[in-house]
Design a protein around this motif. Structure first.
Motif, PDB file in Angstrom:
ATOM      1  N   GLU A 147      -4.109 -12.050  -3.870  1.00  0.00           N
ATOM      2  CA  GLU A 147      -3.829 -13.389  -3.370  1.00  0.00           C
ATOM      3  C   GLU A 147      -2.944 -14.141  -4.348  1.00  0.00           C
ATOM      4  OE1 GLU A 147      -7.498 -15.330  -2.578  1.00  0.00           O
ATOM      5  OE2 GLU A 147      -8.108 -13.929  -1.002  1.00  0.00           O
ATOM      6  N   GLU A 153       2.057  -3.847  -4.086  1.00  0.00           N
ATOM      7  CA  GLU A 153       0.825  -4.626  -3.914  1.00  0.00           C
ATOM      8  C   GLU A 153       0.893  -5.538  -2.691  1.00  0.00           C
ATOM      9  OE1 GLU A 153      -1.778  -4.120  -5.697  1.00  0.00           O
ATOM     10  OE2 GLU A 153      -1.089  -3.159  -7.540  1.00  0.00           O
ATOM     11  N   ILE A 154       2.107  -5.940  -2.295  1.00  0.00           N
ATOM     12  CA  ILE A 154       2.329  -6.704  -1.072  1.00  0.00           C
ATOM     13  C   ILE A 154       3.570  -6.113  -0.398  1.00  0.00           C
ATOM     14  CG2 ILE A 154       1.316  -8.790  -2.087  1.00  0.00           C
ATOM     15  CD1 ILE A 154       4.169  -9.938  -2.271  1.00  0.00           C
ATOM     16  N   LEU A 211      -6.779   4.148  -0.346  1.00  0.00           N
ATOM     17  CA  LEU A 211      -6.716   2.693  -0.468  1.00  0.00           C
ATOM     18  C   LEU A 211      -8.041   2.014  -0.175  1.00  0.00           C
ATOM     19  CD1 LEU A 211      -3.270   2.093   1.275  1.00  0.00           C
ATOM     20  CD2 LEU A 211      -3.748   2.517  -1.137  1.00  0.00           C
ATOM     21  N   GLY A 265       0.788  -1.219   0.000  1.00  0.00           N
ATOM     22  CA  GLY A 265       0.000   0.000   0.000  1.00  0.00           C
ATOM     23  C   GLY A 265       0.820   1.269   0.000  1.00  0.00           C
ATOM     24  N   TRP A 282      -9.134  -1.400  -1.729  1.00  0.00           N
ATOM     25  CA  TRP A 282      -7.986  -2.155  -2.236  1.00  0.00           C
ATOM     26  C   TRP A 282      -7.542  -3.183  -1.211  1.00  0.00           C
ATOM     27  CZ3 TRP A 282      -3.210  -2.428   0.188  1.00  0.00           C
ATOM     28  CH2 TRP A 282      -2.221  -3.140  -0.503  1.00  0.00           C
ATOM     29  N   LYS A 283      -7.070  -4.322  -1.673  1.00  0.00           N
ATOM     30  CA  LYS A 283      -6.451  -5.310  -0.792  1.00  0.00           C
ATOM     31  C   LYS A 283      -5.331  -6.006  -1.556  1.00  0.00           C
ATOM     32  CE  LYS A 283      -9.764  -9.017  -1.888  1.00  0.00           C
ATOM     33  NZ  LYS A 283     -10.714  -9.997  -1.317  1.00  0.00           N
ATOM     34  N   PRO A 284      -4.310  -6.491  -0.850  1.00  0.00           N
ATOM     35  CA  PRO A 284      -3.207  -7.174  -1.535  1.00  0.00           C
ATOM     36  C   PRO A 284      -3.714  -8.365  -2.339  1.00  0.00           C
ATOM     37  CG  PRO A 284      -2.603  -6.665   0.728  1.00  0.00           C
ATOM     38  CD  PRO A 284      -4.064  -6.364   0.598  1.00  0.00           C
TER      39      PRO A 284
END
Length: 285
Positions: free
Chosen positions: A263, A210-211, A256, A54, A259-261
């Motif tokens: 998978e 992203e991660i 953000l 993020g 948004w999520k990282p």
């Protein structure tokens, strides 16, 4: 005139390669961002640093044209790392805004997305050259010895090895790179060429993490690549080497929202083995 042939790797609309451009545009334009880290990489050296998911990190040309070789790992599991060849197939041989840097198997997910590129307007030059290269990889002392019969200790591979050692990684973890600011292409003999770096002072390439990432960047000992590195006219390019800058920014959490990282790939890796075969043999007995 050469006909244009469609790309091999395509996906249906709404699939994994679609990018929410409006989201990344908001990040690129965000005025509310806090710089949490900034440093300069001296010529012919490298540095590693972490970027939380993020956050945004930016690579800059501090004094003028200079190529940088970038490696990326999952900061929590360095077995997951940037996969240059698959990124080349899924995105392009030269990347720019909205392109993503993908990780290796069995993870296969975007590690970072490019949000801003001041060299995006370079396009294709008269020789077919483009910037931010995935065709080639890092310079290294092994190839140098192969081509010249001599040892030369200033190479991106060696720089990256030294940079990641304090993070518990070794030469075996250093991998194919994104050549930031590097102008390259394929000539009429289908052979790789490198041209003079077109970057100017203050140009940048910016990424959204992203991660959680561990990154390492080498300020290439070839400098701006205006000096031949191999062949009859080769010489030490020390006088065309310049530093690179790195900045890391924390974003306003409101940007953000939603948004999520990503998978890791949903395929779980049975590869056609039957229960009595392979690594699952005897499980549950």
């Amino acid at each position: 005139m050469t006909r244009n042939f469609p790309a091999a790797y395509q996906v249906t609309r709404g699939g994994a390669l679609d990018v929410d451009r409006a989201f990344y545009d908001r990040i690129a334009r965000a005025g509310e961002r806090e710089r949490v880290q900034a440093f300069e990489i001296p010529i012919r050296s490298a540095q590693a640093w972490e970027v939380p998911a993020g956050h945004v990190f930016r690579i800059l040309t501090v004094e003028g044209p200079q190529v940088g070789d970038l490696n990326i790992w999952n900061a929590r599991d360095p077995r997951e790392r940037f996969w240059a060849s698959r990124t080349r197939q899924l995105q392009a041989a030269h990347v720019t805004t909205y392109d993503r840097l993908w990780s290796n198997l069995p993870f296969l997910r975007p590690l970072a997305t490019i949000t801003s590129d001041t060299l995006a307007g370079y396009g294709v030059d008269d020789y077919g050259g483009r910037v931010h290269d995935l065709l080639g990889t890092r310079c290294d002392p092994y190839v140098n010895r192969l081509l010249t019969g001599e040892d030369f200790h200033f190479h991106c591979h060696s720089n990256l090895c030294r940079a990641v050692f304090p993070h518990g990684l070794t030469e075996f973890d250093v991998h194919d790179v994104l050549n930031v600011f590097q102008c390259t292409g394929l000539n009429h003999e289908d052979k790789y060429f490198m041209r003079y770096c077109p970057a100017r002072p203050g140009d940048h390439l910016e990424f959204f993490a992203e991660i959680d990432l561990l990154c390492a960047l080498s300020a290439c000992p070839g400098g701006d690549l205006s000096v031949p590195l191999w062949g009859p006219e080769a010489r030490d390019p020390l006088d065309v080497c310049r530093p690179l800058g790195v900045e890391v920014y924390r974003l306003d959490p409101a940007l953000l929202a939603g948004w999520k990282p990503p998978e890791r790939a949903p395929y779980r890796g049975f590869h056609g083995f039957k229960a009595e075969q392979g690594p699952w043999a005897g499980v549950g007995e």
